[in-house]
Motif scaffolding. Structure first.
Motif, PDB file in Angstrom:
ATOM      1  N   LEU A  72       4.675  -5.898 -19.992  1.00 35.72           N
ATOM      2  CA  LEU A  72       5.806  -5.840 -19.357  1.00 35.72           C
ATOM      3  C   LEU A  72       5.720  -4.817 -18.237  1.00 35.72           C
ATOM      4  O   LEU A  72       6.475  -5.501 -17.122  1.00 35.72           O
ATOM      5  N   VAL A  73       5.360  -3.698 -18.228  1.00 36.16           N
ATOM      6  CA  VAL A  73       5.627  -2.638 -16.942  1.00 36.16           C
ATOM      7  C   VAL A  73       4.898  -3.636 -15.642  1.00 36.16           C
ATOM      8  O   VAL A  73       5.421  -3.457 -14.749  1.00 36.16           O
ATOM      9  N   THR A  75       4.204  -6.488 -15.050  1.00 38.45           N
ATOM     10  CA  THR A  75       4.808  -7.880 -14.760  1.00 38.45           C
ATOM     11  C   THR A  75       6.155  -7.344 -13.741  1.00 38.45           C
ATOM     12  O   THR A  75       6.494  -8.057 -12.764  1.00 38.45           O
ATOM     13  N   ALA A  76       6.899  -6.375 -14.354  1.00 38.37           N
ATOM     14  CA  ALA A  76       8.317  -5.943 -13.765  1.00 38.37           C
ATOM     15  C   ALA A  76       7.799  -5.319 -12.190  1.00 38.37           C
ATOM     16  O   ALA A  76       8.539  -5.562 -11.287  1.00 38.37           O
ATOM     17  N   GLU A  79       6.867  -8.369  -9.855  1.00 38.58           N
ATOM     18  CA  GLU A  79       7.651  -8.862  -9.377  1.00 38.58           C
ATOM     19  C   GLU A  79       8.727  -8.173  -8.547  1.00 38.58           C
ATOM     20  O   GLU A  79       9.908  -8.553  -8.198  1.00 38.58           O
ATOM     21  N   ARG A  81      10.772  -5.770  -9.787  1.00 34.38           N
ATOM     22  CA  ARG A  81      11.975  -5.623 -10.529  1.00 34.38           C
ATOM     23  C   ARG A  81      12.148  -4.011 -10.785  1.00 34.38           C
ATOM     24  O   ARG A  81      12.974  -3.483 -11.185  1.00 34.38           O
ATOM     25  N   THR A  82      11.001  -3.471 -10.815  1.00 37.30           N
ATOM     26  CA  THR A  82      10.728  -1.912 -10.773  1.00 37.30           C
ATOM     27  C   THR A  82       9.770  -1.682  -9.710  1.00 37.30           C
ATOM     28  O   THR A  82       9.186  -2.407  -9.038  1.00 37.30           O
ATOM     29  N   ALA A  87       5.167   1.260 -11.501  1.00 36.22           N
ATOM     30  CA  ALA A  87       4.481   0.538 -12.504  1.00 36.22           C
ATOM     31  C   ALA A  87       2.988   0.447 -12.511  1.00 36.22           C
ATOM     32  O   ALA A  87       2.159   0.252 -13.459  1.00 36.22           O
TER      33      ALA A  87
END
Length: 151
Positions: A72-73, A75-76, A79, A81-82, A87
């Motif tokens: 999840l981390v 991927t964020a 992309e 998103r973070t 990340a």
């Protein structure tokens, strides 16, 4: 879109996108490798699989949970998103813990437990396969951190 150090060219941007993808794939491979005994062998409570995963120094399913969180981390971050730098660092830390947990388990599972799972080579080599696959997320996250200029 954030400006990422070391990613000024198209090939640099491809490297920035490839490293977390490899780390994500490695995390998913860890989860898949841990699922193999449940898919191939008897899984009723109290069977050899429960004993197999519970008999080492630490249960490797903890590594599977951390690998899922790392997915999840990463991927964020991939992309955007973070923060990708954050990340990559968190992915590296989680990846190292995933590997250490898997290795500690592989080294401490008693011989008679893993032989009881299966007489096949899969049963005998599974724990080492899990430890080897668990190395991928940390190495790929380190590669991503290095590409971003963190390491």
């Amino acid at each position: 879109m954030a400006v990422i150090p070391g990613a000024t060219t198209d090939s640099g941007m491809q490297r920035v996108r490839l490293a977390p993808l490899v780390a994500i794939a490695g995390c998913l491979l860890v989860v898949a490798a841990l699922a193999v005994p449940y898919l191939l062998f008897e899984t009723a409570p109290g069977t050899t699989i429960d004993l197999y995963y519970g008999s080492g120094a630490v249960n490797p399913l903890v590594a599977g949970g951390l690998a899922f969180v790392a997915t999840l981390v990463l991927t964020a971050g991939r992309e955007e998103r973070t923060d990708p730098l954050l990340a990559a660092g968190v992915g590296l830390a989680l990846g190292v813990f995933v590997f250490l947990i898997a290795l500690a388990w592989a080294l401490t599972v008693p011989d008679d437990v893993y032989v009881a799972i299966s007489a096949s080579s899969l049963g005998k080599q599974h724990r080492w396969l899990v430890a080897l696959v668990a190395l991928v997320p940390s190495v790929a996250s380190a590669w991503w951190a290095r590409t971003l200029g963190v390491l």
